[in-house]
Design a protein around this motif. Structure first.
Motif, mmCIF file in Angstrom:
data_model
loop_
_atom_site.group_PDB
_atom_site.id
_atom_site.type_symbol
_atom_site.label_atom_id
_atom_site.label_comp_id
_atom_site.label_asym_id
_atom_site.label_seq_id
_atom_site.Cartn_x
_atom_site.Cartn_y
_atom_site.Cartn_z
ATOM 1 N N PRO A 23 0.607 -1.082 0.267
ATOM 2 C CA PRO A 23 -0.094 0.165 -0.374
ATOM 3 C C PRO A 23 0.507 1.033 -0.247
ATOM 4 O O PRO A 23 1.817 1.235 0.405
ATOM 5 C CB PRO A 23 -0.508 -0.287 1.113
ATOM 6 C CG PRO A 23 0.159 -1.099 2.484
ATOM 7 C CD PRO A 23 1.011 -1.853 1.210
ATOM 8 N N GLU A 27 -2.974 4.219 2.469
ATOM 9 C CA GLU A 27 -3.682 3.033 2.126
ATOM 10 C C GLU A 27 -3.171 2.360 3.031
ATOM 11 O O GLU A 27 -2.427 1.947 3.532
ATOM 12 C CB GLU A 27 -3.489 3.087 0.823
ATOM 13 C CG GLU A 27 -3.858 3.917 -0.464
ATOM 14 C CD GLU A 27 -3.388 3.405 -1.971
ATOM 15 O OE1 GLU A 27 -3.967 3.497 -2.998
ATOM 16 O OE2 GLU A 27 -2.172 2.249 -1.809
ATOM 17 N N LEU A 29 -3.786 -2.681 2.564
ATOM 18 C CA LEU A 29 -3.100 -3.819 2.184
ATOM 19 C C LEU A 29 -4.791 -4.345 3.140
ATOM 20 O O LEU A 29 -4.374 -4.457 4.435
ATOM 21 C CB LEU A 29 -2.559 -4.295 1.999
ATOM 22 C CG LEU A 29 -2.920 -5.220 1.277
ATOM 23 C CD1 LEU A 29 -3.192 -5.556 0.026
ATOM 24 C CD2 LEU A 29 -0.636 -5.806 0.931
ATOM 25 N N GLY A 80 0.195 1.661 4.960
ATOM 26 C CA GLY A 80 0.731 2.260 3.947
ATOM 27 C C GLY A 80 1.290 3.238 4.717
ATOM 28 O O GLY A 80 1.307 4.106 6.032
ATOM 29 N N ILE A 134 -6.858 -3.161 -1.660
ATOM 30 C CA ILE A 134 -6.084 -1.940 -1.131
ATOM 31 C C ILE A 134 -7.228 -1.401 -0.884
ATOM 32 O O ILE A 134 -7.636 -0.793 -2.229
ATOM 33 C CB ILE A 134 -4.907 -1.547 -2.302
ATOM 34 C CG1 ILE A 134 -3.653 -2.663 -1.898
ATOM 35 C CG2 ILE A 134 -4.981 0.113 -2.078
ATOM 36 C CD1 ILE A 134 -2.174 -1.861 -2.954
#
Length: 354
Positions: A23, A27, A29, A80, A134
């Protein structure tokens, strides 16, 4: 990884695709756990692409083949840079709407009306009927221990139904008619009941009618056997119901809603009509009736809906009638739900969580 991919009308394939990379900033995942099949998904399968973009979407760039699934719970696998609200291993429910944040409506907090709105599983690179996806970190809400993975996947349709009931201004003690007992109508009956309303549901399909009767939240009427507006007026001293949540999306039900509601009553048009419907606007004017449309849900509603589920006030899991494997999504999911003889109301797919 495996994913249910829409390629065109009547063409959904469970196939191996490239898994997402790590990610990016902002973001997460996730590994989807359960994902519901929505009426929008069914329309896409039967007649699409409709919502699924034919040209690159202005917000996401998505186009063409689409991984389906926008009603899902998931486990966070990786986050992320800059993501602090969720951690790997936590269970979440995904709010699928994506908005620009800068248009006229977004600046007024009406992100669900964003002029370039997109949705995970419909107009975005990833979807929930897959082993991995994602999504923006801003679109996930952590599930408390008291909310199951399955319940987490029903937050989205639960929010749609709640918005319909709230738009009609339902209050404790109100008499409320719900036309149509598909997944949204069934959820609306549960939500209206938890608000303290007297609930009446009109449904012609015996499978759906039996499901709502099992909730024991009110009276279920067959409109082919009963004059629903007349029946309701007979039991309200000729007044009619205070509010109607129209969830069927057909002309006859909308006409019945107008005939059933009291003067100065409220109708929430929550079901989506696929063609124009005729009504008598003079009746609407004479009786000071308010008809309000609803589109999706407020994007900020996830924590509230999850809290209601956690406290046992909104048992959304009751609408789930089948749980299937990802490999069976077409035969036991889409085909069954579209079949005139189908015996299911709400089907959830076991996605990436094993």
């Amino acid at each position: 990884m495996r994913a249910a991919v829409f390629h065109g009308a009547g063409d959904i394939r469970v196939e191996e695709i490239t898994a997402p990379a790590a990610p990016r900033a902002g973001e997460v995942l996730v590994r989807p756990l359960w994902c519901g099949i929505c009426g929008t998904d069914l329309h896409e399968y039967a007649q699409g692409p409709i919502v699924i973009p034919r040209e690159p979407h202005p917000l996401t760039g998505a186009c063409g083949s689409q991984i389906l699934g926008h009603e899902f719970s998931a486990e966070v696998v990786e986050v992320g840079d800059g993501v602090t609200a969720v951690r790997p291993g936590e269970r979440v429910s995904v709010m699928p709407l994506l908005s620009c944040g800068t248009c006229y409506f977004c600046r007024r907090g009406l992100n669900h009306l964003c002029r370039t709105m997109a949705a995970v599983g419909l107009s975005y690179q990833w979807g929930g009927i897959a082993d991995l996806a994602i999504v923006p970190a801003a679109n996930v809400t952590v599930l408390p221990d008291g909310v199951s993975d399955l319940q987490g996947a029903v937050v989205e349709p639960g929010a749609v139904a709640a918005y319909g009931v709230d738009t009609a201004g339902v209050r404790p003690g109100d008499n409320v008619l719900i036309t149509g007992a598909g997944p949204i109508g069934a959820l609306a009956s549960l939500y209206a009941a938890t608000l303290g309303a007297n609930v009446f549901v009109s449904e012609v399909n015996p499978v759906r009618a039996a499901l709502v009767r099992s909730f024991d939240v009110g009276v279920v009427l067959d409109p082919t056997a009963v004059d629903v507006p007349g029946w309701l007026r007979d039991r309200t001293d000729g007044i009619g119901v205070d509010a109607v949540i129209e969830c069927s999306g057909n002309e006859r039900a909308l006409q019945a809603a107008i005939a059933s509601v009291r003067s100065a009553g409220r109708i929430s048009q929550t079901g989506l009509h696929t063609q124009a419907a005729a009504i008598d606007p003079m009746v609407v004017s004479e009786h000071d009736i308010t008809i309000s449309g609803t589109w999706c849900f407020p994007v900020t509603d996830w924590p509230r809906i999850i809290d209601l589920i956690d406290r046992g006030r909104y048992p959304v899991e009751k609408v789930v009638t089948a749980q299937i494997a990802l490999e069976d999504v077409v035969a036991q999911g889409f085909d069954t739900l579209l079949s005139p003889t189908g015996d299911q109301v709400k089907v959830l797919v076991r996605a990436g969580g094993e």
